[in-house]
Scaffold this motif. Structure first.
Motif, short mmCIF file in Angstrom:
data_model
loop_
_atom_site.label_atom_id
_atom_site.label_comp_id
_atom_site.label_asym_id
_atom_site.label_seq_id
_atom_site.Cartn_x
_atom_site.Cartn_y
_atom_site.Cartn_z
N CYS A 74 9.83 7.70 6.11
CA CYS A 74 9.06 7.08 5.05
C CYS A 74 8.74 8.32 4.27
N VAL A 129 7.13 -0.53 -2.47
CA VAL A 129 8.17 -1.26 -1.85
C VAL A 129 8.77 -1.85 -2.57
N ALA A 143 5.11 2.36 4.67
CA ALA A 143 5.83 2.44 4.10
C ALA A 143 4.68 3.23 2.71
N ARG A 160 5.83 -3.17 6.14
CA ARG A 160 6.07 -2.35 4.39
C ARG A 160 5.03 -1.87 4.51
N LEU A 179 8.38 5.13 11.56
CA LEU A 179 9.10 3.87 10.34
C LEU A 179 8.24 4.90 9.16
N VAL A 230 11.08 1.94 -1.39
CA VAL A 230 12.07 1.13 -0.33
C VAL A 230 12.35 0.25 -0.26
#
Ligand SMILES: Cc1ncc(COP(=O)(O)O)c(C=O)c1O
Length: 468
Positions: free
Chosen positions: A183, A215, A208, A205, A179, A194
């Motif tokens: 990202c 976020v 990201a 989160r 992830l 995102v």
């Protein structure tokens, strides 16, 4: 709007703008419901890039300070006292949970690692060692060994309906690491925000945000994520079994998501973390198959085998493959150890992985049923949800118990469970719209500890019925 913001220093202007705005909300200079200037106007006023202002607005919207609606001005949200007292960004680092000594664990997200198929893995490793050409022990291709990528492409097509080729499969050290790379590749492409489901896993989160993205939240109801409210050029979703609520994205929303993704060029990442475990209905296939050019699919061996293997994979849209590989090279990321990759490929190709899925599914289904039976007499306190699939269920609290009271009871009984509140993008003190919840992971304990763990859960519920 006169914001009285000082001109910002050149370093991390986005973060400072968000800080300045947060301070303005807190000291009342910017009252609830008031409108903010457009990103263009504020950027011009402050001499900042418009993207910087957009990123700050996005972050503050994710934290619940701002309400952003298409076609209307951005407004300051009506913020509860709790939020004002304890603001803090959405992506605050996810601390260890639970924060009490645990004797019995019903922590979600964890399989029974005592059931790891050692008797299958060991001969697979032996076979791999006997067969692997020495050249394959050199510096590896970061995207993963071609044998595993081929095996995964076949497995995902067969079991989850994923439309992919070996060249589009990337193997990584766990979903979280992949992830972060996904990202990072978006950020590198100029994408600044995102969307994540609200609620969702806080540490995902954070990943990201660490990759440079703001976020924003997507609310979730009984039909899954409100895909009509996705307000970002990229989104991470758990369609098959929403984490943590456990609902399934409805067929209409699946169709709407794929339509929107194609029409709006939205990059979707489908996190299919426990897609193999569906108990009561035919498996729902991957959304990825509806829009393979926009939707990336993510899976993991963490639930079927063990999280300690750190083996996960993506099946990416063709055009995302090169940029992700570039991020891997730029950050020094690499695929997991090659012998583990080849052992997994061996399991996939011999059918042993499927057998393990079937065995685990039957065991976890029996445990799910046992939890449902055990909590049935407590329907005045909790209502189970998300029970059709996966390794955990959500117990919605329908009494006046707070999560603090639940945590206190769990601590008293040495029970490890998770609570819903920490998964929300904003803290809320409104039990009407955002009721507290327990997340019960029935897969975690080894067989001998399951019954005592369940008994501890029942003691917690008894405590909630008769508070001390
Ligand atoms: C929502 C969600 N996504 C993904 C994962 C898989 O993560 P990993 O592959 O890093 O173990 C998990 C594991 O708990 C999860 O709960």
């Amino acid at each position: 709007v006169d914001l009285h913001l000082d001109r910002l220093p050149p370093v991390r202007p986005g973060a400072n703008l968000a800080d300045a705005l947060r301070a303005a909300f807190r000291d009342g200079r910017l009252a609830a419901e008031s409108s903010l200037p457009s990103t263009r106007a504020l950027a011009a006023d402050l001499g900042l890039a418009r993207g910087t202002v957009t990123a700050a607005y996005g972050q503050l919207a994710a934290e619940g300070y701002l309400v952003v609606r298409q076609g209307a001005s951005t407004r300051v949200a009506v913020i509860t006292r709790t939020q004002l007292a304890a603001p803090g960004p959405v992506a605050r680092p996810a601390g260890p949970h639970p924060r009490w000594p645990v004797r019995w664990s019903l922590m979600p997200g964890q399989p029974d690692v005592s059931a790891f198929p050692r008797d299958v893995w060991l001969p697979a490793v032996r076979r791999v060692l006997a067969r692997v050409p020495s050249a394959d022990l050199g510096y590896p291709e970061p995207m993963g060994h071609p044998v595993l990528r081929r095996a995964l492409a076949g497995y995902l097509g067969r079991t989850r309906g994923v439309v992919t080729t070996p060249g589009q499969v990337v193997v990584g050290s766990g979903f979280t690491a992949l992830l972060g790379l996904w990202c990072g590749a978006l950020h590198h492409r100029g994408i600044t925000s995102v969307a994540f489901e609200d609620p969702s896993l806080p540490h995902l989160r954070s990943t990201a945000v660490s990759a440079g993205l703001a976020v924003v939240g997507v609310p979730v109801d009984d039909d899954g994520a409100r895909v009509d409210l996705i307000n970002a050029p990229a989104v991470v979703l758990t369609p098959a079994h929403q984490y943590p609520l456990g609902v399934t994205l409805s067929p209409a929303r699946r169709a709407e998501l794929s339509r929107q993704a194609v029409a709006g060029d939205v990059a979707v990442l489908e996190d299919d973390y426990d897609g193999e475990f569906r108990f009561d209905r035919a498996a729902v296939g991957a959304v990825q198959a509806l829009a393979p050019g926009q939707v990336g699919y993510a899976g993991t061996a963490s639930k079927v085998l063990a999280p300690g293997l750190r083996l996960a994979w993506l099946a990416l849209p063709e055009r995302q493959v090169g940029p992700l590989r570039d991020r891997m090279l730029a950050t020094g990321a690499s695929a997991p150890p090659v012998l583990d990759q080849l052992a997994l490929a061996d399991l996939l190709e011999s059918g042993a992985y499927d057998r393990q899925v079937r065995r685990a599914r039957a065991r976890y289904r029996a445990r799910r049923d046992a939890v449902l039976d055990a909590v049935a007499p407590y329907s005045d306190l909790v209502v189970p949800g998300g029970i059709a699939a996966g390794l955990h269920m959500h117990l919605r609290v329908v009494s006046s118990s707070t999560e603090a009271a639940i945590a206190a009871a769990a601590r008293r009984h040495g029970l490890g469970i998770d609570l819903l509140g920490r998964h929300r993008l904003l803290e809320s003190d409104d039990p009407e719209t955002r009721p507290p919840g327990l997340l019960v992971g029935y897969a975690a304990p080894p067989d001998h500890a399951f019954a005592p763990a369940l008994a501890a859960l029942i003691r917690v519920l008894n405590d909630l019925r008769c508070p001390r």
